[in-house]
Scaffold this active site. Sequence first.
Site, PDB file in Angstrom:
ATOM      1  CD  GLU A 122      -2.895  -0.973  -0.058  1.00 21.56           C
ATOM      2  OE1 GLU A 122      -3.177   0.172  -0.498  1.00 21.56           O
ATOM      3  OE2 GLU A 122      -3.283  -2.030  -0.597  1.00 21.56           O
ATOM      4  CB  SER A 208      17.495  -6.608 -10.793  1.00 21.25           C
ATOM      5  OG  SER A 208      17.052  -5.712  -9.806  1.00 21.25           O
ATOM      6  CG  HIS A 337       6.436 -10.459 -11.215  1.00 21.93           C
ATOM      7  ND1 HIS A 337       7.177 -11.572 -10.897  1.00 21.93           N
ATOM      8  CD2 HIS A 337       7.334  -9.501 -11.565  1.00 21.93           C
ATOM      9  CE1 HIS A 337       8.463 -11.317 -11.065  1.00 21.93           C
ATOM     10  NE2 HIS A 337       8.592 -10.067 -11.469  1.00 21.93           N
ATOM     11  CB  SER A 338       6.685  -6.469  -9.063  1.00 23.28           C
ATOM     12  OG  SER A 338       6.476  -5.877 -10.340  1.00 23.28           O
TER      13      SER A 338
END
Length: 446
Positions: A122, A208, A337-338
């Site tokens: 959030e 990443s 996923h993200s």
Amino acid sequence: MAAVSSMSKMYGLCFHAVRQTAGLKASRLLQRRGFRVTVVQLQQPFDSSLEKPQFPGASAEFVDQLEFIQPNVISGIPVYRVMDRQGNIINPSQDPQLSKETVLNFYQKMTLLNTMDRILYESQRQGRISFYMTNYGEEGTHIGSAAALDPNDLVFGQYREAGVLMYRGFPLDHFMAQCYANADDLGKGRQMPVHYGSKDLNFVTISSPLATQIPQAAGAAYAVKRENINRAVICYFGEGAASEGDAHAGFNFSATLECPLIFFCRNNGYAISTPTDEQYRGDGIAARGPGYGMLSIRVDGNDVFAVYNATKEARRRAVAENQPFLIEAMTYRIGHHSTSDDSSAYRSVDEVNYWDKQDHPISRLRHYMTARGWWSEDDERSWRKQSRKTVMEAFERAERRLKPNPELLFTDVYQEMTPSLNKQRESLWRHVQQYKEHYPLDLYEK
């Protein structure tokens, strides 16, 4: 003449040295050849009447029928589990017999991770942080595996293993500091959110690019093997990362070098938006293990006890026998996923709801505890309130902290600043001074 004489002597010395070196090489070559001959002599005499294959690259028998091997030579690798979906132990011999305190710790860590995920997700949606990735539905794979390891074991994560760090004692303040890139961030604000790392907790900083950690883990495990200490390496990755070439390299190196390494694959059904039926045609990831000469197992990733048992045994044998193990934990990624992804574009709400409501690792463990009188509705309400309060306090502290000093952009690579870095540093500060209205330096540590 003196110069010519000196050169002649030098030539003579060099020639003598070359002849000695050549002689030494020839001697070593003969020794090697002698060793090979000795090995051949020790082999059993070849019986041509048996007509057995003698090829060095495989173990097989001759056949006289043309037949291609089917992709699924068995009906499917079974899924090992300890609890059913209602938290009942299926086979008492497989119950890990964990204490009440340990099981409560499992549950509290899983739910604390879930609460942290909701708040930071959030937070990103409100523009407070730039990016986030939740762990919804995969909490059992984190806690079950982390609990089975030794604290000294080295962990290589992908980017959805926050629970492993949490179980090892990584404070909420450090999670928040990393996501907010504030002055308390161990990485000094240089990484994207959720790219955690901790030298003290033996957790290698996340990067990443997919699957780069797999061959790195193989190298680290080989180093651990050479140290000959009671230590293992575990490498986490998703089934999508297993499609990368680095996965092949890591699997093969670890098997041929006989490394104490656990490959832990979280097969959560999707590589971002690509479902498993578009990723591979074989029987998942565990089926690849035998091809590399690795012992493999497939477990129910929503069963924290099954994950614990499998990881504990793999860890024990990896260290004792110096060999890699492959664990495929079958689970489901309930969240997107993200924060850059909208999973409703490629899967149905009903599909997600099934896993969230019917087969969730947290609810399964809660059923187990409730059946033993270890947890009640009052305990649940109290813990949820307390855990949210704890996460929110860490969240608020992170928001109030200053950002790292901009000078840290240029440190920790070279012991002394190089001319090119000095030039970049001077250029940065000229730019900041020229456009200082756009750079509120009062928000950064001095």
